[in-house]
Enzyme design. Structure first.
Site, PDB file in Angstrom:
ATOM      1  N   ARG A 117      17.695  32.006  26.888  1.00  0.00           N
ATOM      2  CA  ARG A 117      18.696  31.472  25.967  1.00  0.00           C
ATOM      3  C   ARG A 117      19.143  32.579  25.003  1.00  0.00           C
ATOM      4  O   ARG A 117      18.411  32.944  24.094  1.00  0.00           O
ATOM      5  CB  ARG A 117      18.141  30.278  25.182  1.00  0.00           C
ATOM      6  CG  ARG A 117      19.155  29.712  24.179  1.00  0.00           C
ATOM      7  CD  ARG A 117      18.822  28.306  23.711  1.00  0.00           C
ATOM      8  NE  ARG A 117      17.691  28.244  22.807  1.00  0.00           N
ATOM      9  CZ  ARG A 117      17.342  27.137  22.130  1.00  0.00           C
ATOM     10  NH1 ARG A 117      18.037  26.015  22.285  1.00  0.00           N
ATOM     11  NH2 ARG A 117      16.293  27.139  21.341  1.00  0.00           N
ATOM     12  N   ASP A 176      11.721  24.939  15.058  1.00  0.00           N
ATOM     13  CA  ASP A 176      12.548  26.136  15.140  1.00  0.00           C
ATOM     14  C   ASP A 176      13.684  26.001  14.137  1.00  0.00           C
ATOM     15  O   ASP A 176      13.648  25.136  13.257  1.00  0.00           O
ATOM     16  CB  ASP A 176      13.031  26.398  16.577  1.00  0.00           C
ATOM     17  CG  ASP A 176      14.006  25.338  17.086  1.00  0.00           C
ATOM     18  OD1 ASP A 176      14.463  24.478  16.294  1.00  0.00           O
ATOM     19  OD2 ASP A 176      14.325  25.373  18.288  1.00  0.00           O
TER      20      ASP A 176
END
Length: 532
Positions: free
Chosen positions: A162, A446
């Protein structure tokens, strides 16, 4: 056009990634695509303001033929046919990368975005680890002498990397004196160093694409893929991309996003925190009807979240693409096994719901959760690798249902505000220290958690929300007081030295963006300026 590396050796072996040919490739990507990226970022601002002014978003009339058309994405390669469990986490340090690859998950989302602080050393280390993983050479020996190697007794997780979102710069690569596009740096260096090897391994260069807000942004990624494959002499379609539908405008363009990427599309993913963060960001000044209750009370079963996930499954399977479920962020607590077991039961129920809804797999944030997620999907899939055959013709979702925020049960409370401020500061402090995935209250968090946390506080001040548990009104003064109290709490928990280095600047930053008259689109943008 000239490219400059401000620090050619942030870590040992950096020269293996920052080769002249790899940098020339990144420079070419920038020359061809950075201008379009800049135009698309400007278009985001215009579209958001229009939505805020009207309080509405809708499916695009100009792309109705795409939504009505009879087309499918390219069939998935063998390596991506079975995605029932996907492990997520940063690709640095090497120990974490090895644990993810060895976890027993079918896929590892190797995260250079929300779970990684993009220090220059982290960026290069992550790319080195992914290159070494592709060649089978990834290993690590701890200072205590413990060795970590890639397992040979079972398959490794398939890597899906990603890159950063379109908005993030990379200040350590300058092109004509300007920061490069972070997404093109991450993709370009990863693709250049691993694509051919991954194809030789029977896999390919696979990606998760974050933060997209329109099918035109997906079209740009597709153009990047076409050029990159031609540049390295790979056949078209070797790249496969799964798009995170984690912004509210993207939820209205799922068909169109898959269509733009149809030769390279693998699926769509349904997030939670980033999606809710996007709703707040998009409609932050559109009135009280868009004020979400405390984030912990907004479940995936809320009607507007159900509309989003049901539409995603229907769209994906109608187009032959995989529907990927959301994150299970639980971290086992060895000292309190009863807490862990209760949390695992919630995860099991959540994954069972996803599997029964038609999702083809889902995310976990810790290796101990891999069996729990796998069992839930095994019970539905059996020996089948996926359930693309599960069509959802009965699903019909309207724009109003996607925007029915009032359908979420729950209240806005001072306790929720306090938790948001604590978590936002705690996460940002660890992010500033160079770590992007953080265990807070037995959950792996996150950047998305910090983003929704600080956004809720900003929105509550803006709307003068009345806090149900105390009767107080959300004001700048109240937020300043609670932020001070939670910051002092963090000082007592982590000590003066860590407080001065990380928690104090984190608190200052969170205070500035929560109390500002102007909304900050991404917390990580000003935070990035602090890590250098």
């Amino acid at each position: 056009m000239a490219i400059t590396v401000t620090d050619p050796r942030p870590i040992d072996r950096a020269e293996e990634i920052l080769t002249p040919k790899a940098l020339a490739f990144v420079e070419e990507l920038h020359k061809r695509f950075a201008g379009t990226r800049n135009e698309l970022l400007a278009a985001r601002v215009v579209k958001r303001q229009r939505a805020a002014d009207t309080g509405k978003l809708d499916f695009l009339p100009e792309t109705q033929d795409v939504r009505n058309g009879d087309w499918k994405v390219a069939p998935a390669p063998a390596a991506l046919q079975d995605r029932r469990v996907e492990m997520t986490g940063p690709a640095t340090p090497a120990k974490m990368a090895i644990n993810a690859l060895n976890s027993g998950a079918k896929v590892w989302l190797a995260d250079l975005e929300d779970a990684s602080t993009p220090t220059w050393a982290n960026v290069i280390d992550a790319l080195l680890n992914l290159r070494d993983a592709a060649t089978g050479r990834l290993s690590y020996t701890s200072p205590e002498g413990k060795e970590y190697t890639l397992r040979t007794d079972a398959p490794l997780a398939v890597v899906v990397a990603r890159p950063r979102g379109w908005h993030m710069p990379e200040t350590h690569l300058l092109i004509d004196g300007e920061p490069a596009v972070g997404a093109l740096v991450d993709f370009g260096l990863h693709f250049f160093h691993t694509a051919k090897q991954l194809v030789m391994n029977g896999q390919g260069p696979y990606y998760y694409l974050p933060k997209l807000e329109s099918h035109l942004e997906a079209r740009l990624w597709n153009d990047v893929f076409v050029f990159a494959q031609d540049f390295l002499g790979l056949g078209q379609g070797m790249v496969r991309a799964t798009v995170l539908i984690e912004t509210i405008p993207a939820a209205f363009e799922m068909d169109e996003i898959l269509y733009e990427l149809r030769d390279h599309a693998a699926g769509l993913n349904a997030g939670r925190w980033d999606y809710l963060f996007s709703i707040i960001k998009y409609f932050r000044d559109a009135g009280e009807e868009f004020v979400l209750p405390d984030r912990a009370t907004v479940a995936m079963t809320a009607p507007f979240m159900r509309a989003y996930t049901e539409l995603l499954v229907k769209t994906c399977h109608h187009r032959g693409a995989f529907a990927m479920g959301g994150m299970a962020a639980v971290i086992p607590n060895r000292r309190h096994p009863e807490v862990t077991e209760a949390a695992f039961e919630k995860v099991r129920a959540d994954k069972t719901r996803e599997a029964n809804d038609g999702f083809d797999g889902s995310w976990v944030a810790h290796p101990d959760l891999v069996p729990t997620c796998r069992e839930a999907f095994d019970a539905v899939l059996g020996e089948r690798p996926n359930q693309l055959d599960k069509q959802r013709p009965e699903v019909s979702v309207t724009a109003g249902q996607l925007l029915d925020i009032a359908s979420a049960k729950g209240q806005v409370t001072e306790g929720g505000m306090r938790l948001n401020l604590y978590v936002a500061v705690a996460y940002t402090a660890v992010w500033l220290s160079g770590t992007g995935a953080v265990a807070i209250h037995n959950l792996m968090e996150d950047a998305a958690t910090a983003e929704i946390s600080r956004s809720q506080v900003w929105q509550q001040i803006r709307n003068k929300s009345v806090l149900a548990d105390t009767g107080n009104t959300a004001t700048r003064e109240l937020v300043e007081r609670i932020l001070g109290e939670e910051t002092e709490r963090l000082r007592t928990e982590f000590g003066d030295e860590a407080f001065r280095r990380y928690y104090e600047p984190a608190s200052k930053l969170i205070g500035e963006i929560c109390l500002s008259e102007e909304y900050t689109d991404f917390l990580t943008t000003p935070a990035y300026e602090l890590v250098g």
